[in-house]
Design an enzyme around this catalytic site. Structure first.
Site, short mmCIF file in Angstrom:
data_model
loop_
_atom_site.label_atom_id
_atom_site.label_comp_id
_atom_site.label_asym_id
_atom_site.label_seq_id
_atom_site.Cartn_x
_atom_site.Cartn_y
_atom_site.Cartn_z
N ASP A 154 0.86 -1.17 0.00
CA ASP A 154 0.00 0.00 0.00
C ASP A 154 0.91 1.23 0.00
O ASP A 154 2.14 1.12 0.11
CB ASP A 154 -0.96 -0.01 1.21
CG ASP A 154 -2.19 0.87 0.97
OD1 ASP A 154 -2.15 1.73 0.05
OD2 ASP A 154 -3.18 0.72 1.69
C1 NOJ Z 1 -4.03 3.93 0.29
C2 NOJ Z 1 -5.22 3.04 0.46
O1 NOJ Z 1 -5.11 2.33 1.68
C3 NOJ Z 1 -5.42 2.06 -0.67
O2 NOJ Z 1 -6.64 1.41 -0.48
C4 NOJ Z 1 -5.36 2.76 -1.99
O3 NOJ Z 1 -5.61 1.85 -3.03
C5 NOJ Z 1 -4.01 3.42 -2.13
N1 NOJ Z 1 -3.83 4.40 -1.07
C6 NOJ Z 1 -3.82 4.11 -3.47
O4 NOJ Z 1 -4.58 5.24 -3.55
#
Ligand code: NOJ
Length: 759
Positions: free
Chosen positions: A295
Site C-alpha cells: 500500500d
Molecule cells: C491507500 C489506500 O489504503 C489504498 O486502499 C489505496 O488503493 C491506495 N492508497 C492508493 O490510492
C-alpha cells in the site's frame, strides 16, 4: 528445523492440500493464472535481457497526484526512458498516459509497457453505491455489473489496473473504511469478492476493456483496534483463517491478478514485511500467482511501526517477505541494488518479482496493445450504465422502520428537509474521484423530474452544521405539509480512509432539528445517506420510517424517489449488524457464546438496579447494563412493503456422514397486499467444536419473488464441506457433532431445526 517451524510446515502442507482441493472445485476463469507456457517463455525471454536496474524499475509503482496540472515533468519521462518505472498511479491526463507509454514502449531498453493504475472503487464516472451499500444487495450479479462497467469506463482513460475490490471484513462501524468493505460476513464477502474480480477482469484480461483487479488489503486491516484506521491488529490464526482470509481465497480462485498488502501489523509484524503471510499463506496456501503490491508507503512505514531500522532495512524486509512491487515510496529503487550486492536479498528473488509483474503485463496484452484503442470512448455515463447504477442503488437500499407511512402517494404534500437532499458530491461517497456532480441525480432532481408535490428547505447546510438558524423555516414548511422527508446522514468525507469516528450518531444539529420537526406531529421519513451504520437510538422513536440509502452514487436520487413512492421495493438487507451505540463496538452477529451467554431472562437494565444495591453480579452474563446485548438491527435485516411468513421447516435427514448432504426446506409466504422480494437466509451453528464456534454462521441465501398471497418452498443443501473450519492446529475440517440450523429473514430470527454429522 525448529519445532514451531516444523509444525507450521506440516500444517502448511496439509492445509494446502485441503485448499487445493477446494480451489480446484471453485476455480472459475483463471484469467491471471501462470499456466500458459507461451507467457512463461516470453517472461523468461524478456527477463534474460534485463539489467539489474531495469529489473528494479519494474518493481517501482510511481504515484502522481491527479490534481497536478501543467507539463508532464521531464524527470518522469527520463525515468521511464531509462526503464526505472514499471507502473504509474493516478495519471489522469490522456496525453500523459499516451506519451509515457510511448516512451516506455519505444525508448526504454526492453520496450516493456507501463501499467496505469487508479482507485476505481465503486465506479469510474458512473458511480455505484459505496461497496458497503452494494453488499446490502446480497447480489453477486449487481456487484459484477458494477465492476464490469467501472472497468469499461476507466479503461478508456488508459487505466488497466484498479485497486479493488476491498475485501476487508469490517466488524466496527467506527472504522471509516467500513464504507469500502463488503461488511462483516465472510460468506457474503467471498461471493462478492469473486463477483467483483470477474467483473473487472472479464473473461479475458487481454481484452482492452478489462482491467486487473487488486484484492486488498491483505490482511486483517478491518480488525484495527478501536476502529481507528491503520491501527494494530492482534488476532489468532484460526480467526484470521476463518473470518478474514475466505474473501481473499475467493478472489484468488476467481483469478485476481494482484493483491495489495495492508498498512497494519498482524501480531507484531507489519504485513508488508510478513514473510509468513505473504509467502506461506498468500502464495503457498491460497495459491496466488499474480503480483503483490504494497500500500502507499507501507514499506517505509515499517520504520514508524518500529519493525524496520531505516529505509534500507524496510526494503530488505519487504523483499524477503515477497513483496513484488512498491507503491510510491522508493525503498526498492534506492536500496535493492546494494542489498543484492551485500547478499541480503538474492537476485533470484528479484527475478521472481519481475516475472510476476511481467506475467500480468503480458496477460493484459500490453506488449501487443499498449495504447487505448482509438474507438474506445468508455461510453461514459451511457444510458445502460446509469440504468445499472440506479438498479444497484435500489437493490442496496434498506428499509429499517416503517410505521405505515411508506410508500408515499403522489398526492402527498411533502416537506423535503435536511442537509443531504440535494448534495450531488456527498451522495457519491468515499473513493469516487472521477464521478462528476453535474452528472449526479439528487433526490431533489428526481422529485422535480417526477413532478412531486414538494417544498424543499435544507434546515442545515451540511451534515455537520451545528447552527439553528435554518430551523424556523424548516419547521413552518413542515407544518404546511402532510409528510416530512428528512435527508440526513454523513457527508462523503466523514467515512473512508483515515475517517474513523468515535461517535456515530447523526452529526451536527440533525438530531436537534429532527426533534423539533417531530413536535409538528407530521410523520417523518428519515432517509440516511452515510458511509456506515449511523446510531439512531436517540431519534428512532421520533420518526415513522427509516430508509438506509448509504452513499448511493450517481443515480441515488432516482433510486430513492422510486422507493419512497413505491415504484420499486426496497430490497437491501444489512451486511453489518447495526449498533445501538458506538460503545457496543465491535459488534458482529457471528460471535461466540462465551461461558455466560446473554439471555433475556437474566438481563438487568441499569435503571432497574435498586439504589444502594448490594454488590451482586446482576445476571452474570455478557451484556451492557445500559443497552443490553443485541444490536439495534441484526445482520441480514431489512423490511419490504409487504410481509413474509416462514413455515414448515423440514430436513431431509437428521444425520449425515461426511460424504452425504441433506436438504433443508421452509415455505415462505407473502402475507401482505403487495408483491415483493424476500432474502431467505440460511444459518448454521456448530454446537461443540475443538475450538469454540460462532453462535450462527451464514451458509446460504436466496432472493425469492413472491406475489401477494403466494407461497414458495425454499431449499438449501448442506454437506460437511459447508461445515469446515480451521481449528487450533490449523486443520481445515468439519467435526462430528450436532448442528443447529435456521432458515429465516435475518441473523436473529428464523425457523430452527438441527442435525448430526457422524463419521
Ligand atoms: C491507500 C489506500 O489504503 C489504498 O486502499 C489505496 O488503493 C491506495 N492508497 C492508493 O490510492
Amino acid at each position: 528445523m525448529k519445532l514451531q517451524q516444523l509444525t507450521k510446515s506440516i500444517f502448511f502442507v496439509l492445509f494446502s492440500l485441503l485448499l487445493i482441493n477446494c480451489a480446484n472445485e471453485e476455480k472459475t476463469v483463471p484469467t491471471a493464472s501462470a499456466t500458459n507456457d507461451k507467457v512463461e517463455s516470453k517472461v523468461n525471454e524478456i527477463l534474460a535481457k534485463m539489467t539489474l536496474e531495469e529489473k528494479i524499475g519494474q518493481t517501482n509503482l510511481r504515484g502522481t497526484s491527479s490534481r497536478v496540472k501543467g507539463q508532464l515533468p521531464e524527470e518522469l519521462k527520463t525515468a521511464v526512458r531509462n526503464g526505472e518505472i514499471g507502473a504509474f498511479l493516478n495519471v489522469m491526463n490522456l496525453e500523459y498516459v499516451e506519451e509515457l507509454q510511448r516512451i516506455a514502449v519505444e525508448e526504454s531498453p526492453n520496450g516493456i509497457p507501463l501499467i496505469f493504475a487508479r482507485d476505481v472503487i465503486h465506479g469510474f464516472k458512473t458511480i455505484f453505491p459505496i461497496p458497503l451499500g452494494l453488499a446490502a444487495s446480497f447480489d453477486a450479479e449487481t456487484a459484477k455489473k458494477s465492476s464490469e462497467i467501472a472497468a469499461y469506463e476507466s479503461s478508456s482513460a488508459g487505466i488497466r489496473w484498479t485497486f479493488a475490490p476491498m475485501l476487508d471484513i469490517a466488524r466496527d462501524s467506527r472504522w471509516g473504511r467500513i464504507a469500502e468493505s463488503p461488511g462483516e460476513d465472510p460468506y457474503l464477502a467471498s461471493i462478492l469478492g469473486k463477483a467483483y474480480v470477474e467483473g473487472f477482469q472479464g473473461n479475458d484480461l487481454s481484452n482492452p476493456t478489462s482491467i486487473a483487479a487488486c484484492a486488498k488489503h491483505f490482511i486483517g486491516y478491518g480488525a484495527a483496534i478501536g476502529g481507528r484506521d491503520y491501527n494494530t491488529v492482534n488476532m489468532s490464526e484460526p480467526l484470521l483463517r476463518n473470518i478474514y482470509l475466505p474473501p481473499f481465497q475467493a478472489a484468488v480462485n476467481a483469478g485476481a491478478a494482484t493483491v495489495m498488502t495492508s498498512f497494519n501489523e498482524v501480531n507484531g509484524i507489519p504485513v508488508t514485511g510478513n514473510e509468513f503471510l505473504l509467502k506461506d499463506v498468500l502464495r503457498g496456501e491460497l495459491g496466488f500467482n499474480g503480483f503483490v503490491v504494497s500500500d502507499w508507503d507501507s514499506t517505509i512505514e515499517m520504520t514508524a511501526h518500529g519493525f524496520a531500522r531505516d529505509e534500507k532495512h524496510a526494503a530488505e524486509l519487504s523483499a524477503t517477505a515477497g513483496l513484488d512491487m512498491e507503491m510510491t515510496s522508493k525503498s526498492y529503487e534506492n536500496n535493492l541494488k546494494d542489498l543484492i550486492a551485500e547478499g541480503k536479498v538474492s537476485e533470484a528473488q528479484l527475478d521472481d518479482f519481475v516475472r510476476n509483474i511481467l506475467r500480468i503485463k503480458l496477460q493484459l496484452n500490453l506488449f501487443e496493445n499498449p495504447y487505448i484503442p482509438k474507438d474506445h470512448t468508455g461510453n461514459l455515463y451511457a444510458e445502460a450504465h446509469l440504468a445499472e447504477a440506479k438498479k444497484a442503488a435500489i437493490k442496496s437500499t434498506v428499509l429499517l422502520k416503517n410505521k405505515n407511512v411508506l410508500p408515499l402517494t403522489n398526492t402527498t404534500k411533502v416537506a423535503v428537509i435536511g442537509p443531504l437532499a440535494n448534495k450531488p458530491h456527498e451522495q457519491l461517497g468515499t473513493w469516487s474521484f472521477d464521478g462528476e456532480r453535474e452528472h449526479t441525480v439528487t433526490p431533489i432532481d428526481a422529485f422535480k423530474k417526477a413532478n412531486i408535490n414538494y417544498q424543499f428547505v435544507e434546515g442545515l447546510t451540511h451534515s455537520r452544521d451545528k447552527t439553528t438558524k435554518g430551523f424556523s423555516k424548516a419547521i413552518s414548511t413542515a407544518k404546511n405539509s402532510d409528510v416530512i422527508l428528512f435527508f440526513g446522514g454523513e457527508e462523503a468525507i466523514l467515512s473512508g480512509e483515515a475517517h474513523s469516528r468515535s461517535n456515530i450518531d447523526l452529526p451536527g444539529a440533525q438530531i436537534q432539528l429532527l426533534k423539533q420537526l417531530a413536535k409538528t406531529g407530521k410523520p417523518i421519513v428519515l432517509v440516511i445517506m452515510a458511509g456506515r451504520p449511523i446510531t439512531i437510538t436517540n431519534i428512532i422513536d421520533d420518526v415513522d420510517a427509516v430508509v438506509m440509502a448509504w452513499h448511493p452514487g450517481t443515480m441515488g436520487g432516482e433510486a430513492i424517489h422510486e422507493i419512497i413512492y413505491g415504484i420499486s421495493q426496497p430490497e437491501g438487507r444489512l451486511p453489518v449488524s447495526w449498533p445501538k451505540n458506538a460503545g457496543q463496538l465491535p459488534y458482529f452477529y457471528n460471535h461466540k457464546n462465551t461461558g455466560r451467554p446473554a439471555i433475556p431472562d437474566e438481563y438487568v437494565h441499569m435503571d432497574s438496579i435498586a439504589i444502594g444495591a448490594w454488590q451482586s453480579s446482576l445476571g452474570n452474563d455478557s451484556h451492557y447494563l445500559d443497552i443490553g446485548y443485541t444490536p439495534h438491527f441484526p445482520f441480514g435485516y431489512g423490511l419490504s412493503y409487504t410481509d413474509f411468513k416462514y413455515d414448515n421447516i423440514t430436513i431431509s435427514k437428521e444425520t449425515i456422514n461426511f460424504n452425504e448432504e441433506l436438504t433443508i426446506t421452509a415455505s415462505v409466504t407473502n402475507t401482505g397486499k403487495k408483491d415483493g422480494k424476500e432474502l431467505v437466509q440460511l444459518y448454521v451453528q456448530d454446537l461443540v467444536g475443538s475450538i469454540t464456534r460462532p453462535i450462527r454462521e451464514l451458509k446460504g441465501f436466496e432472493h425469492v419473488s413472491l406475489k401477494s398471497g403466494e407461497t414458495k418452498e425454499v431449499s438449501f443443501k448442506i454437506s460437511s464441506e459447508d461445515l469446515k473450519f480451521v481449528n487450533s492446529k490449523m486443520i481445515n475440517a468439519a467435526e462430528e457433532g450436532k448442528f443447529n440450523v435456521w432458515i429465516g429473514p435475518n441473523a436473529a430470527s428464523g425457523l430452527q431445526s438441527s442435525f448430526y454429522l457422524k463419521k
